[in-house]
Design a protein around this motif. Sequence first.
Motif, mmCIF file in Angstrom:
data_model
loop_
_atom_site.group_PDB
_atom_site.id
_atom_site.type_symbol
_atom_site.label_atom_id
_atom_site.label_comp_id
_atom_site.label_asym_id
_atom_site.label_seq_id
_atom_site.Cartn_x
_atom_site.Cartn_y
_atom_site.Cartn_z
ATOM 1 N N PRO A 12 26.459 50.621 56.739
ATOM 2 C CA PRO A 12 27.350 51.069 57.806
ATOM 3 C C PRO A 12 28.605 51.709 57.209
ATOM 4 C CG PRO A 12 27.637 48.734 57.466
ATOM 5 C CD PRO A 12 26.492 49.177 56.571
ATOM 6 N N PRO A 13 29.394 52.411 58.002
ATOM 7 C CA PRO A 13 30.657 52.935 57.480
ATOM 8 C C PRO A 13 31.483 51.799 56.875
ATOM 9 C CG PRO A 13 30.211 53.846 59.637
ATOM 10 C CD PRO A 13 29.179 52.784 59.396
ATOM 11 N N ARG A 14 32.236 52.113 55.832
ATOM 12 C CA ARG A 14 33.003 51.083 55.127
ATOM 13 C C ARG A 14 34.464 51.029 55.534
ATOM 14 N NH1 ARG A 14 31.433 51.723 48.942
ATOM 15 N NH2 ARG A 14 33.334 52.921 49.128
ATOM 16 N N GLN A 15 34.939 52.036 56.250
ATOM 17 C CA GLN A 15 36.344 52.059 56.606
ATOM 18 C C GLN A 15 36.508 52.877 57.882
ATOM 19 O OE1 GLN A 15 40.482 53.932 54.882
ATOM 20 N NE2 GLN A 15 38.926 53.454 53.393
ATOM 21 N N LEU A 16 37.388 52.438 58.730
ATOM 22 C CA LEU A 16 37.801 53.220 59.886
ATOM 23 C C LEU A 16 39.192 53.745 59.584
ATOM 24 C CD1 LEU A 16 37.709 54.178 62.862
ATOM 25 C CD2 LEU A 16 38.721 51.977 63.464
ATOM 26 N N ARG A 17 39.357 55.041 59.687
ATOM 27 C CA ARG A 17 40.677 55.625 59.476
ATOM 28 C C ARG A 17 41.065 56.360 60.749
ATOM 29 N NH1 ARG A 17 42.039 58.285 53.889
ATOM 30 N NH2 ARG A 17 41.646 56.130 53.357
ATOM 31 N N LEU A 18 42.085 55.882 61.404
ATOM 32 C CA LEU A 18 42.613 56.490 62.612
ATOM 33 C C LEU A 18 43.708 57.452 62.189
ATOM 34 C CD1 LEU A 18 42.746 56.411 65.731
ATOM 35 C CD2 LEU A 18 44.418 54.588 65.470
ATOM 36 N N ILE A 19 43.595 58.709 62.565
ATOM 37 C CA ILE A 19 44.567 59.717 62.144
ATOM 38 C C ILE A 19 45.457 60.054 63.331
ATOM 39 C CG2 ILE A 19 44.869 62.072 61.278
ATOM 40 C CD1 ILE A 19 41.835 61.347 60.138
ATOM 41 N N ILE A 20 46.740 59.799 63.176
ATOM 42 C CA ILE A 20 47.710 60.075 64.226
ATOM 43 C C ILE A 20 48.542 61.269 63.793
ATOM 44 C CG2 ILE A 20 49.685 59.184 65.519
ATOM 45 C CD1 ILE A 20 48.602 56.348 64.976
ATOM 46 N N GLU A 21 48.347 62.394 64.452
ATOM 47 C CA GLU A 21 49.153 63.576 64.168
ATOM 48 C C GLU A 21 50.459 63.437 64.945
ATOM 49 O OE1 GLU A 21 49.049 68.397 64.841
ATOM 50 O OE2 GLU A 21 47.181 67.280 64.893
ATOM 51 N N THR A 22 51.569 63.607 64.258
ATOM 52 C CA THR A 22 52.863 63.394 64.891
ATOM 53 C C THR A 22 53.862 64.465 64.483
ATOM 54 O OG1 THR A 22 54.703 61.843 65.149
ATOM 55 C CG2 THR A 22 53.526 61.777 63.056
ATOM 56 N N ASP A 23 54.714 64.844 65.409
ATOM 57 C CA ASP A 23 55.795 65.783 65.121
ATOM 58 C C ASP A 23 56.992 65.072 64.496
ATOM 59 O OD1 ASP A 23 54.415 68.034 66.062
ATOM 60 O OD2 ASP A 23 55.046 67.631 68.124
ATOM 61 N N ASP A 24 57.070 63.733 64.651
ATOM 62 C CA ASP A 24 58.165 62.962 64.071
ATOM 63 C C ASP A 24 57.584 61.991 63.042
ATOM 64 O OD1 ASP A 24 60.452 61.576 63.401
ATOM 65 O OD2 ASP A 24 61.133 61.340 65.483
ATOM 66 N N PHE A 25 57.214 62.549 61.901
ATOM 67 C CA PHE A 25 56.558 61.778 60.845
ATOM 68 C C PHE A 25 57.425 60.613 60.386
ATOM 69 C CE2 PHE A 25 55.464 60.937 56.415
ATOM 70 C CZ PHE A 25 54.087 60.769 56.500
ATOM 71 N N ASP A 26 58.722 60.868 60.184
ATOM 72 C CA ASP A 26 59.607 59.812 59.694
ATOM 73 C C ASP A 26 59.655 58.628 60.659
ATOM 74 O OD1 ASP A 26 60.299 61.124 57.297
ATOM 75 O OD2 ASP A 26 61.834 62.288 58.331
ATOM 76 N N GLU A 27 59.705 58.893 61.962
ATOM 77 C CA GLU A 27 59.742 57.824 62.963
ATOM 78 C C GLU A 27 58.431 57.037 62.951
ATOM 79 O OE1 GLU A 27 60.521 55.120 65.993
ATOM 80 O OE2 GLU A 27 61.813 56.193 64.602
ATOM 81 N N ALA A 28 57.300 57.742 62.846
ATOM 82 C CA ALA A 28 56.008 57.058 62.820
ATOM 83 C C ALA A 28 55.889 56.165 61.580
ATOM 84 C CB ALA A 28 54.876 58.078 62.871
ATOM 85 N N VAL A 29 56.288 56.661 60.419
ATOM 86 C CA VAL A 29 56.244 55.854 59.193
ATOM 87 C C VAL A 29 57.186 54.662 59.320
ATOM 88 C CG1 VAL A 29 56.810 55.832 56.723
ATOM 89 C CG2 VAL A 29 55.500 57.728 57.677
ATOM 90 N N ARG A 30 58.359 54.899 59.841
ATOM 91 C CA ARG A 30 59.322 53.804 60.023
ATOM 92 C C ARG A 30 58.714 52.706 60.899
ATOM 93 N NH1 ARG A 30 62.688 51.551 63.423
ATOM 94 N NH2 ARG A 30 62.069 52.906 65.134
ATOM 95 N N PHE A 31 58.099 53.095 62.001
ATOM 96 C CA PHE A 31 57.552 52.107 62.925
ATOM 97 C C PHE A 31 56.384 51.337 62.304
ATOM 98 C CE2 PHE A 31 54.607 50.911 66.383
ATOM 99 C CZ PHE A 31 55.444 50.049 67.087
ATOM 100 N N TYR A 32 55.367 52.039 61.839
ATOM 101 C CA TYR A 32 54.165 51.359 61.351
ATOM 102 C C TYR A 32 54.364 50.685 59.996
ATOM 103 C CZ TYR A 32 51.728 53.497 65.240
ATOM 104 O OH TYR A 32 51.341 53.849 66.508
ATOM 105 N N ARG A 33 55.032 51.345 59.060
ATOM 106 C CA ARG A 33 55.207 50.771 57.721
ATOM 107 C C ARG A 33 56.381 49.804 57.682
ATOM 108 N NH1 ARG A 33 57.156 54.808 53.423
ATOM 109 N NH2 ARG A 33 59.094 54.271 54.490
ATOM 110 N N ASP A 34 57.541 50.264 58.162
ATOM 111 C CA ASP A 34 58.756 49.481 57.975
ATOM 112 C C ASP A 34 58.956 48.403 59.044
ATOM 113 O OD1 ASP A 34 59.100 51.211 55.848
ATOM 114 O OD2 ASP A 34 60.497 52.503 56.929
ATOM 115 N N VAL A 35 58.669 48.709 60.308
ATOM 116 C CA VAL A 35 58.856 47.730 61.378
ATOM 117 C C VAL A 35 57.682 46.761 61.440
ATOM 118 C CG1 VAL A 35 59.104 47.412 63.878
ATOM 119 C CG2 VAL A 35 60.338 49.265 62.731
ATOM 120 N N LEU A 36 56.447 47.298 61.458
ATOM 121 C CA LEU A 36 55.273 46.436 61.580
ATOM 122 C C LEU A 36 54.791 45.897 60.234
ATOM 123 C CD1 LEU A 36 53.200 48.274 64.320
ATOM 124 C CD2 LEU A 36 54.961 46.511 64.566
#
Length: 156
Positions: free
Chosen positions: A8-32
């Motif tokens: 079976p597939p070994r990894q699921l990668r969800l790709i979120i295209e965003t216009d505010d990359f810094d905010e998305a990284v801050r939320f998922y990496r730094d906040v969560l």
Amino acid sequence: MTLPQTHPPRQLRLIIETDDFDEAVRFYRDVLGMPEQPAFATTGDDRVSILHAGTATIELATRAHVRAIDAIENAATLDGPTLRIALEVADTDHAVAVSEESGSEVLARPTETPFRTINARVQGPAGWQVTFFQELETLEQRQTHEGFETDDQRAR
């Protein structure tokens, strides 16, 4: 032709295209607190961040099921499909508090569900809703309850 269950597939990668990359990284990496792994990008605006989110699953749901979950979580029902990520966390209350402190809008406060989780929902970056869920029982325990079965076992 299908992939055999032994490959079976070994990894699921969800790709979120965003216009505010810094905010998305801050939320998922730094906040969560999702750990970042090295990823390839070129220069300038070509940016990518691959974040580890533990075990991945794909949840396929009918519109009726999504509306039922909206009702259980006391979340507003939106017209049309929504983009939603569900993340298992150790403490839903804490995940919501941290998200809210970082400026995320809380869409549904923590609530215990009939399927033995504590769920809550926040508005994440780039239009994605993020559901936090805290398991209250193991999968083995939940499978003993009425309603927990695979789709091919469910009476239609």
